[in-house]
Design an enzyme around this catalytic site. Structure first.
Site, short mmCIF file in Angstrom:
data_model
loop_
_atom_site.label_atom_id
_atom_site.label_comp_id
_atom_site.label_asym_id
_atom_site.label_seq_id
_atom_site.Cartn_x
_atom_site.Cartn_y
_atom_site.Cartn_z
N GLY A 17 5.69 -1.52 8.69
CA GLY A 17 5.41 -2.67 8.43
C GLY A 17 4.91 -2.81 6.84
O GLY A 17 5.46 -2.02 6.01
N ARG A 21 -0.98 -7.67 3.44
CA ARG A 21 -2.42 -7.99 3.26
C ARG A 21 -3.09 -7.31 2.27
O ARG A 21 -4.21 -7.22 1.94
CB ARG A 21 -3.19 -8.12 4.72
CG ARG A 21 -2.82 -9.62 5.07
CD ARG A 21 -3.38 -9.43 6.70
NE ARG A 21 -2.62 -8.49 7.77
CZ ARG A 21 -2.71 -8.24 8.85
NH1 ARG A 21 -4.08 -8.73 9.35
NH2 ARG A 21 -1.88 -7.49 9.60
N LYS A 28 1.56 0.18 2.08
CA LYS A 28 0.23 0.27 2.50
C LYS A 28 -0.16 1.50 3.10
O LYS A 28 -1.12 2.14 2.67
CB LYS A 28 0.00 -0.70 3.94
CG LYS A 28 -1.25 -0.59 4.54
CD LYS A 28 -1.50 -1.39 5.76
CE LYS A 28 -0.72 -1.07 6.95
NZ LYS A 28 -0.92 -2.17 7.97
N ASN A 229 -5.51 -3.07 7.71
CA ASN A 229 -4.48 -4.13 7.40
C ASN A 229 -4.97 -4.69 5.84
O ASN A 229 -3.82 -4.90 5.14
CB ASN A 229 -4.32 -5.27 8.21
CG ASN A 229 -3.89 -4.89 9.64
OD1 ASN A 229 -2.98 -4.33 9.83
ND2 ASN A 229 -4.85 -4.95 10.61
N LYS A 353 -11.20 23.95 -22.49
CA LYS A 353 -9.77 23.34 -22.03
C LYS A 353 -9.11 24.45 -21.98
O LYS A 353 -8.84 25.02 -23.14
CB LYS A 353 -9.38 22.03 -22.84
CG LYS A 353 -8.25 21.46 -22.37
CD LYS A 353 -7.23 21.28 -23.52
CE LYS A 353 -6.57 22.14 -24.02
NZ LYS A 353 -5.60 21.86 -25.29
N ALA A 382 -24.39 27.81 -30.54
CA ALA A 382 -24.50 26.41 -30.32
C ALA A 382 -23.53 26.27 -31.65
O ALA A 382 -23.59 26.55 -32.69
CB ALA A 382 -25.81 26.13 -30.62
N ALA A 425 -23.71 32.71 -38.76
CA ALA A 425 -23.84 31.35 -38.44
C ALA A 425 -23.15 30.60 -39.68
O ALA A 425 -23.24 30.83 -40.60
CB ALA A 425 -25.24 30.88 -38.31
C1 UD1 Z 1 0.37 -4.88 17.90
C2 UD1 Z 1 0.51 -5.00 19.58
C3 UD1 Z 1 -0.88 -5.79 20.03
C4 UD1 Z 1 -1.86 -4.62 19.54
C5 UD1 Z 1 -1.91 -4.33 17.96
C6 UD1 Z 1 -2.89 -3.52 17.73
C7 UD1 Z 1 2.94 -5.81 19.80
C8 UD1 Z 1 3.75 -7.01 19.92
N1 UD1 Z 1 1.45 -6.18 19.72
O1 UD1 Z 1 0.08 -6.15 17.17
O2 UD1 Z 1 -0.63 -5.85 21.29
O3 UD1 Z 1 -3.05 -5.11 20.00
O4 UD1 Z 1 -0.85 -3.99 17.43
O5 UD1 Z 1 -2.99 -3.12 16.36
O6 UD1 Z 1 3.31 -4.73 19.56
N2 UD1 Z 1 5.84 -2.24 12.94
C9 UD1 Z 1 7.20 -1.84 12.58
N3 UD1 Z 1 8.23 -2.47 12.89
C10 UD1 Z 1 8.08 -3.79 12.93
C11 UD1 Z 1 7.03 -4.40 13.39
C12 UD1 Z 1 5.65 -3.51 13.33
O7 UD1 Z 1 7.35 -0.63 12.22
O8 UD1 Z 1 9.20 -4.57 13.11
C13 UD1 Z 1 4.99 -1.31 12.82
C14 UD1 Z 1 3.55 -1.67 11.77
O9 UD1 Z 1 3.73 -1.00 10.62
C15 UD1 Z 1 2.46 -1.25 12.50
C16 UD1 Z 1 2.78 -1.24 14.01
O10 UD1 Z 1 3.96 -1.40 14.11
O11 UD1 Z 1 2.09 -0.01 12.14
C17 UD1 Z 1 2.23 -2.56 14.69
O12 UD1 Z 1 2.69 -3.84 13.96
P1 UD1 Z 1 1.91 -5.09 13.69
O13 UD1 Z 1 2.74 -6.18 13.46
O14 UD1 Z 1 0.68 -4.90 12.73
O15 UD1 Z 1 1.46 -5.56 15.40
P2 UD1 Z 1 0.23 -6.42 15.45
O16 UD1 Z 1 0.58 -7.87 15.53
O17 UD1 Z 1 -1.13 -6.00 15.07
CA CA Z 2 -1.60 -4.47 13.23
#
Ligand code: UD1
Ligand code: CA
Length: 471
Positions: A17, A21, A28, A229, A353, A382, A425
């Site tokens: 990811g 945000r 992150k 997030n 130190k 002291a 001293a």
């Molecule tokens: C996802 C789920 C959703 C669930 C939610 C819980 C899907 C489609 N949806 O949504 O049902 O309720 O998590 O938090 O899976 N990631 C990658 N590569 C990518 C996309 C995502 O590694 O191409 C990783 C992100 O870093 C993260 C995880 O997958 O750790 C979830 O991805 P994110 O895009 O946050 O999914 P949500 O929209 O939150």
């Molecule tokens: Ca998420």
């Protein structure tokens, strides 16, 4: 933990990811929470439950890979095409049998929960088992759709109808899949949704339609499924983790007088019968022995502290060692590589130190001791200063066993103060002092009997003469 249950389990950690945000230059999953990067919690969880770990990272993720360690198989998802696509990248590194999918940004998830998920998955012979949570505010999450109690599919919040949006059971995004069922299903997933992404959740619907058994396990404590997030969620998760750390320590015999104002990181260990006062911060790879007292205002970073050590209020300790029975503070400062020996005393406004203090030695008030090796039973008066810096280089001071350094002495390094010697001293000592010698370096005292009385009398007479003339 039942190790046998988890044999042959692969854990895939999704960490590709972007974490937009967080509004950070740092990925992150490298943001720390209670002393560990977020990814550290996912790796620990993966190691606890599985015997094979696959980490899916995005582009430019060297920092993330570096933390992972040699036992982790890293794969790159160079284009962020969705959770289904991310899992597919892990395929070449996965084993046969069960695969548990974990998220790198869910640091509160407990190993027991994953064990429950995998055990249920194996006992029911399911093709896929979803970890779900029932939450008060399901907004933003994928909802779990069921027919006759059986999971049929997951619908993303953005694709859900108003009726589906009322469902309180959400997909945590943690799953257990059977490898032989997962890969063919993933191959059928199409990016035909609002985001144009390959959704891992679609693999569930594909399997269900094919008549495969889909199971769900619900987390008993929904906070476990909390995702991070943004920084507000990071702080919220950290608050829960902080209480968990304190609870662990209290169950192990540590008294924490005010958990609300005590910050102790996940990396810290503390022995039984140690008492932590309000407003204490202990971080990094710090260890504290048993029967210690840590008073209010102390900040301890990556420092090893023995047993029965007493830290009075407001001690700042960094990358140092304090041995059994020592007493420090109030208001002392151990800078890196300070080493306080057993039963030694370091008092108010004393700074160390790169300095070792031997057993039973004392520096009780107002001193700077840098680059020094101090033996046993030394008394540092002291106001003693080791003059260790000449503007270019640092120099060493050695004070041997039993020496007595008088108040307000300046020890100009490099220098050795011999065993059992006395420094008068106020001395500025520039040459080595032999053992058992007395060194006094200051002007001889001049005493003039009656001088002050004569001086006062003369001045009083002078003033009296002046006022008479003026009148
Ligand atoms: C996802 C789920 C959703 C669930 C939610 C819980 C899907 C489609 N949806 O949504 O049902 O309720 O998590 O938090 O899976 N990631 C990658 N590569 C990518 C996309 C995502 O590694 O191409 C990783 C992100 O870093 C993260 C995880 O997958 O750790 C979830 O991805 P994110 O895009 O946050 O999914 P949500 O929209 O939150
Ligand atoms: Ca998420």
């Amino acid at each position: 933990m039942n190790d046998a249950t988890m044999k042959g389990l692969t854990a895939v950690i999704l960490a590709a990811g972007e974490g937009k945000r967080m509004r950070s230059r740092q990925p992150k999953v490298l943001h720390p929470m209670c002393g560990r990067p977020l990814i550290g919690y996912a790796l620990r969880l993966g190691r606890a439950v599985a015997d094979r770990l696959v980490l899916v990272v995005g582009k430019n993720a060297d920092g993330v890979r570096a933390i992972a360690g040699a036992d982790v198989r890293g794969v790159e998802q160079s284009e962020r095409l969705g959770t289904g696509h991310a899992v597919l990248q892990a395929k070449p590194e996965c084993g046969d049998g069960a695969i548990v999918v974990l998220a790198a940004d869910m640091p509160l998830l407990q190993a027991e929960t994953i064990e429950r998920l995998v055990t249920h998955h194996r006992e029911t012979g399911a093709a896929a088992t979803i970890l779900t949570a029932v939450v008060a505010d399901p907004k933003g999450y994928g909802r779990v759709l069921r027919q006759g109690g059986r999971v049929t599919r997951i619908v993303e919040d953005r694709d859900a109808t108003d009726d589906q949006k009322k469902i309180a059971e959400i997909n945590t995004s943690i799953y257990c899949f059977e490898a032989s069922r997962l890969w063919p299903a993933l191959a059928q997933v199409k990016p035909d949704n609002d985001q144009g992404e390959y959704y891992l959740t679609d693999a569930i619907a594909i399997l269900a339609r094919a008549g495969a058994r889909i199971e769900a396990v619900t987390v008993s404590d929904p906070t476990e499924a909390m995702g991070v997030n943004d920084r507000k969620q990071l702080a919220a998760a950290a608050l829960i983790q902080r209480r968990r750390i304190l609870d662990r320590l209290m169950f192990a015999g540590v008294t924490i007088l005010d958990p609300d104002t005590t910050y102790i990181e996940d990396t810290v260990s503390i022995g039984a019968d140690t008492v932590i006062y309000p407003q204490v911060l202990i971080e990094g790879a710090s260890t504290i022995g048993s029967e210690c007292i840590v008073a209010s205002g102390c900040q301890i970073s990556s420092t090893a502290i023995g047993d029965r050590v007493r830290l009075k209020p407001y001690c700042v300790l960094t990358e140092s060692v304090v041995e059994d029975g020592a007493m420090l503070g109030p208001f002392c400062h151990l800078r890196p590589k300070a080493h306080v020996g057993p039963d030694a005393h370091i008092g108010n406004f004393v700074e160390l130190k790169k300095t070792t203090m031997g057993r039973g030695s004392k520096a009780n008030h107002l001193a700077y001791l840098g680059d020094a090796t101090i033996g046993e039973d030394v008394n540092v008066g002291a106001g003693t200063i080791t003059c260790n810096y000449d503007g270019f280089d640092k120099h060493e001071t050695t004070i041997e066993d039993g020496a007595f350094v008088g108040t307000n002495s300046s020890l100009v390094a490099p220098i050795t103060i011999g065993a059992g010697s006395y420094i008068g001293a106020g001395s500025t000592v520039t040459k080595d002092v032999p053992p058992d010698a007395l060194v006094v370096e200051r002007s001889p005292q001049v005493t003039k009997e009656g001088w002050a009385a004569r001086w006062r009398a003369a001045n009083v007479a002078k003033k009296a003469g002046k006022t008479k003339k003026e009148a």
